[in-house]
Scaffold this motif. Structure first.
Motif, mmCIF file in Angstrom:
data_model
loop_
_atom_site.group_PDB
_atom_site.id
_atom_site.type_symbol
_atom_site.label_atom_id
_atom_site.label_comp_id
_atom_site.label_asym_id
_atom_site.label_seq_id
_atom_site.Cartn_x
_atom_site.Cartn_y
_atom_site.Cartn_z
ATOM 1 N N VAL A 456 76.223 50.190 34.368
ATOM 2 C CA VAL A 456 75.780 49.810 32.763
ATOM 3 C C VAL A 456 74.029 49.501 32.818
ATOM 4 O O VAL A 456 73.639 50.371 32.065
ATOM 5 C CB VAL A 456 75.984 48.381 32.498
ATOM 6 C CG1 VAL A 456 75.715 48.199 31.250
ATOM 7 C CG2 VAL A 456 77.560 48.623 32.931
ATOM 8 N N GLU A 457 73.159 48.785 33.500
ATOM 9 C CA GLU A 457 71.823 49.536 33.676
ATOM 10 C C GLU A 457 71.474 50.562 33.817
ATOM 11 O O GLU A 457 70.442 51.069 32.837
ATOM 12 C CB GLU A 457 71.474 48.884 35.076
ATOM 13 C CG GLU A 457 71.841 46.997 34.369
ATOM 14 C CD GLU A 457 70.920 45.972 35.792
ATOM 15 O OE1 GLU A 457 70.556 44.840 35.804
ATOM 16 O OE2 GLU A 457 70.770 46.483 36.644
ATOM 17 N N LEU A 458 71.812 51.412 33.997
ATOM 18 C CA LEU A 458 71.364 52.641 34.562
ATOM 19 C C LEU A 458 71.795 53.696 33.251
ATOM 20 O O LEU A 458 70.739 54.600 32.820
ATOM 21 C CB LEU A 458 71.689 53.824 35.703
ATOM 22 C CG LEU A 458 71.169 52.883 37.601
ATOM 23 C CD1 LEU A 458 72.490 53.894 38.515
ATOM 24 C CD2 LEU A 458 69.508 52.945 36.851
ATOM 25 N N THR A 459 72.531 53.058 32.827
ATOM 26 C CA THR A 459 73.146 53.685 31.275
ATOM 27 C C THR A 459 72.248 53.730 30.481
ATOM 28 O O THR A 459 71.950 54.636 29.867
ATOM 29 C CB THR A 459 74.908 53.569 31.292
ATOM 30 O OG1 THR A 459 75.462 54.154 32.239
ATOM 31 C CG2 THR A 459 75.325 54.222 29.456
ATOM 32 N N ALA A 460 71.779 52.434 30.133
ATOM 33 C CA ALA A 460 71.140 51.605 28.775
ATOM 34 C C ALA A 460 69.679 52.537 29.416
ATOM 35 O O ALA A 460 68.789 52.761 28.169
ATOM 36 C CB ALA A 460 70.669 50.659 29.444
ATOM 37 N N TRP A 461 68.843 52.763 31.511
ATOM 38 C CA TRP A 461 67.664 53.343 31.497
ATOM 39 C C TRP A 461 67.635 54.815 31.082
ATOM 40 O O TRP A 461 66.589 55.074 30.508
ATOM 41 C CB TRP A 461 67.372 52.375 32.409
ATOM 42 C CG TRP A 461 67.225 50.929 32.442
ATOM 43 C CD1 TRP A 461 67.564 50.060 31.495
ATOM 44 C CD2 TRP A 461 67.099 49.936 34.322
ATOM 45 N NE1 TRP A 461 67.998 48.715 32.529
ATOM 46 C CE2 TRP A 461 68.142 48.333 33.771
ATOM 47 C CE3 TRP A 461 67.432 50.494 35.368
ATOM 48 C CZ2 TRP A 461 67.758 47.311 34.405
ATOM 49 C CZ3 TRP A 461 67.924 48.805 35.645
ATOM 50 C CH2 TRP A 461 67.550 47.810 35.700
ATOM 51 N N VAL A 462 68.338 55.545 31.783
ATOM 52 C CA VAL A 462 67.904 56.753 32.471
ATOM 53 C C VAL A 462 67.769 56.950 31.104
ATOM 54 O O VAL A 462 66.942 58.181 30.992
ATOM 55 C CB VAL A 462 69.491 56.991 32.576
ATOM 56 C CG1 VAL A 462 69.045 58.882 33.041
ATOM 57 C CG2 VAL A 462 69.308 56.499 34.908
ATOM 58 N N PRO A 463 67.862 56.940 29.558
ATOM 59 C CA PRO A 463 67.894 57.622 28.619
ATOM 60 C C PRO A 463 66.442 58.134 28.026
ATOM 61 O O PRO A 463 65.593 58.744 27.451
ATOM 62 C CB PRO A 463 68.556 57.537 27.177
ATOM 63 C CG PRO A 463 70.133 56.982 28.327
ATOM 64 C CD PRO A 463 69.679 56.299 29.253
ATOM 65 N N LEU A 464 66.044 56.563 28.125
ATOM 66 C CA LEU A 464 65.124 56.363 27.856
ATOM 67 C C LEU A 464 63.426 57.562 29.033
ATOM 68 O O LEU A 464 62.030 58.234 29.071
ATOM 69 C CB LEU A 464 64.190 55.135 28.072
ATOM 70 C CG LEU A 464 64.597 54.132 27.343
ATOM 71 C CD1 LEU A 464 64.765 52.865 27.403
ATOM 72 C CD2 LEU A 464 64.012 54.344 26.579
ATOM 73 N N VAL A 465 64.307 57.216 30.547
ATOM 74 C CA VAL A 465 63.695 58.140 32.142
ATOM 75 C C VAL A 465 62.978 59.300 31.459
ATOM 76 O O VAL A 465 62.276 59.980 31.896
ATOM 77 C CB VAL A 465 63.916 58.040 33.344
ATOM 78 C CG1 VAL A 465 63.226 58.956 34.039
ATOM 79 C CG2 VAL A 465 63.663 56.237 33.202
ATOM 80 N N VAL A 466 64.086 59.994 31.112
ATOM 81 C CA VAL A 466 64.133 61.510 30.142
ATOM 82 C C VAL A 466 63.247 61.983 29.148
ATOM 83 O O VAL A 466 62.639 63.118 29.322
ATOM 84 C CB VAL A 466 65.553 62.055 30.044
ATOM 85 C CG1 VAL A 466 66.333 63.237 29.472
ATOM 86 C CG2 VAL A 466 67.032 61.436 31.399
ATOM 87 N N LEU A 467 63.422 60.317 28.260
ATOM 88 C CA LEU A 467 62.734 60.828 26.811
ATOM 89 C C LEU A 467 61.169 60.441 27.322
ATOM 90 O O LEU A 467 60.130 61.801 27.052
ATOM 91 C CB LEU A 467 62.837 59.879 25.606
ATOM 92 C CG LEU A 467 64.160 60.731 25.254
ATOM 93 C CD1 LEU A 467 64.288 59.155 23.986
ATOM 94 C CD2 LEU A 467 64.557 61.544 24.872
ATOM 95 N N ILE A 468 60.656 59.697 28.059
ATOM 96 C CA ILE A 468 59.801 59.997 28.327
ATOM 97 C C ILE A 468 59.435 61.205 29.755
ATOM 98 O O ILE A 468 57.548 61.748 29.402
ATOM 99 C CB ILE A 468 59.260 58.457 29.838
ATOM 100 C CG1 ILE A 468 59.425 57.277 28.579
ATOM 101 C CG2 ILE A 468 57.252 58.905 30.289
ATOM 102 C CD1 ILE A 468 59.705 56.165 29.691
ATOM 103 N N LEU A 469 59.717 61.516 30.014
ATOM 104 C CA LEU A 469 59.804 63.101 31.011
ATOM 105 C C LEU A 469 59.044 64.117 30.097
ATOM 106 O O LEU A 469 58.268 65.102 29.841
ATOM 107 C CB LEU A 469 60.635 63.767 32.051
ATOM 108 C CG LEU A 469 60.218 62.286 33.012
ATOM 109 C CD1 LEU A 469 61.444 63.213 33.866
ATOM 110 C CD2 LEU A 469 59.649 62.596 34.443
#
Length: 493
Positions: A456-469
């Protein structure tokens, strides 16, 4: 497009209203929040897909009808290249907050979801409003739900932090309202588009209005020395409260400079710009030095926001296309990066029962490799590493200070550039010191009961990582959208 803008506001409003109907929800309240915020995000993506990027400098999707006819107040909505990124960012972060809550069920979940949906309504309405009084109404709508989010679901010092938050922001709002009413009294209209096109006020009146409106917006930004409510609010707020406070609410203040203060009051902006730049660079250095002295990780991230918002304000102070683009880019980048940081710090605090750097200990990369790796990524993004989103806002703000708008004292702005560059170095210093204490060092194996990042946490966090990149490696994805709007704002052909 106009229908989509109305739906963007109607969905969270109807969702919040539905929660007022008595009936058991229990854990279904968070799932309801995910559903409503998911619909809002889908509508924001639909709005982005039908947006005419060839005409990003013009207002699109106009919704305009009489709201309070006796006062000439209209319900006027619209979207352009300045507001579109912030609308999508707001919808995304709200959805990710609800996803995060699915694995961290709050007490009194029904009331919590209600507060977050009302908060989303106010944030979206602020970015879509084109009437000064409507803008102010939505600007104020967010204060009450955020107050309760901090006061009810916050930490041990939540009541004091919530009182401080509401007192500071209401005082700032009162000054903002005085400035907006002064503009209305001078011009006889509240229409932002008309005011930006005609500039009907005298220079002296513009300066008075800009000071009042600027002070009101500066509290929400927050600008040094009006920032003192922020560290306490962040420290005591629950994780999703901190994410939305840093990721979106601070942007409402800076957005006000781009939508109201600078385009409507250009002569006032030119007169006050050196003072705005001076306060901005003081905030950059002050925020970095305050971070070096912090022992609590949430307070450290909170003070880092003071510095990052300093770069945004410095960009606005240059009154150039480069500088204002930097400010708008920094807004979005800060929302993504600091939102991720507060998610991660919240996860650490939940696992360890504290955010104190000394009690957290070292070796996080060994104990919790996913959380530790993501924290390292977010920190190097926040310190402005090239190739990540945080770099472009800071670099372009310094470039804008190197060549400010005509009529501004260039030697003074060159000094601002040097001081801002020093602040960027100090930013790298405090993040690297923090990472050396928390992520590195000996590893004694996982602590008792400690779990690494959940699905659940990774689902919330990974989109932000992708957009930062994405925004770090492809800055034109955002700059290509904001540049025409900025040129229109400044009257640059």
């Amino acid at each position: 497009m106009s229908v989509l803008l109305v739906v963007l506001l109607a969905v969270p409003l109807l969702g919040a209203a539905a929660l007022l109907v008595p009936g058991p929800l229990g854990k279904a309240a968070v799932r309801f929040g995910i559903l409503v915020s998911g619909v809002v995000f889908a509508v924001s993506v639909a709005a982005a897909s039908v947006f005419d990027y060839a005409d990003a400098g013009s207002i699109q999707g106009n919704v305009d009808f009489a709201w309070i006819p006796g006062l000439g107040v209209r319900f006027h909505l619209g979207i352009d290249g300045i507001s579109l990124p912030l609308v999508v960012l707001t919808a995304l972060l709200t959805l990710l907050c609800f996803v995060y809550l699915a694995g961290h069920e709050p007490e009194r979940a029904r009331e919590f979801v209600f507060a977050l949906l009302l908060l989303e309504l106010g944030m979206l309405g602020t970015f879509l409003s084109l009437d000064l009084l409507l803008f102010f109404v939505f600007f104020e709508v967010v204060l009450i739900p955020m107050y309760f989010v901090i006061a009810i679901w916050g930490g041990p010092g939540r009541r004091a932090a919530a009182y401080k938050f509401i007192l500071y922001t209401l005082l700032g709002s009162a000054v903002l309202l005085v400035g907006l009413l002064f503009v209305w009294a001078q011009t006889g209209t509240l229409d932002m588009v008309r005011l930006a096109a005609e500039h009907p006020m005298s220079r002296s009146a513009q300066i008075l209005a800009f000071v009042a409106i600027g002070l009101g917006l500066a509290v929400k930004t927050p600008m040094w020395p009006l920032h003192t409510w922020l560290p306490d609010a962040h420290t005591e707020a629950p994780t999703v409260g901190s994410v939305l406070l840093a990721g979106v609410l601070l942007k409402m203040g800076t957005y006000g400079f781009a939508r109201v203060a600078i385009p409507i009051l250009p002569e006032g902006a030119a007169a006050v710009a050196p003072w705005l730049g001076a306060l901005a660079v003081v905030g950059i250095v002050y925020g970095a030095l305050a971070c070096l002295a912090q022992r609590d990780l949430k307070r450290l991230i909170a003070y880092s926001s003071v510095g990052h918002m300093g770069f945004v304000l410095l960009g606005f102070a240059t009154l150039t296309p480069v500088g204002i683009n930097a400010a708008l880019y920094g807004n979005v980048a800060h929302g993504l990066i600091t939102g991720l940081l507060f998610f991660l710090v919240g996860a650490l605090k939940e696992r360890h029962g504290t955010a104190d750097l000394d009690q957290l200990g070292s070796g996080l990369l060994g104990r919790l490799p996913y959380v530790g790796s993501l924290l390292t990524f977010a920190c190097v993004a926040s310190l402005g590493l090239p190739g990540l989103a945080g770099f472009w806002g800071e670099m372009l703000a310094l470039q804008g200070a190197y060549e400010p708008a005509a009529g501004l004292p260039r030697p003074l702005f060159l000094t601002f550039m040097v001081i801002g560059g020093l602040g960027a170095v100090l930013t790298a210093a405090y993040f690297l010191v923090m990472l050396s204490k928390v992520t590195h060092g000996p590893w004694g194996g996982p602590g008792p009961g400690l779990k690494d990042a959940t699905r659940v946490e990774l689902t919330a966090w990974v989109p932000l990582v992708v957009l930062i990149l994405v925004f770090g490696l492809w800055p034109s994805a955002l700059l290509g959208l904001t540049t025409p709007a900025v040129q229109s704002l400044l009257g640059v052909p």
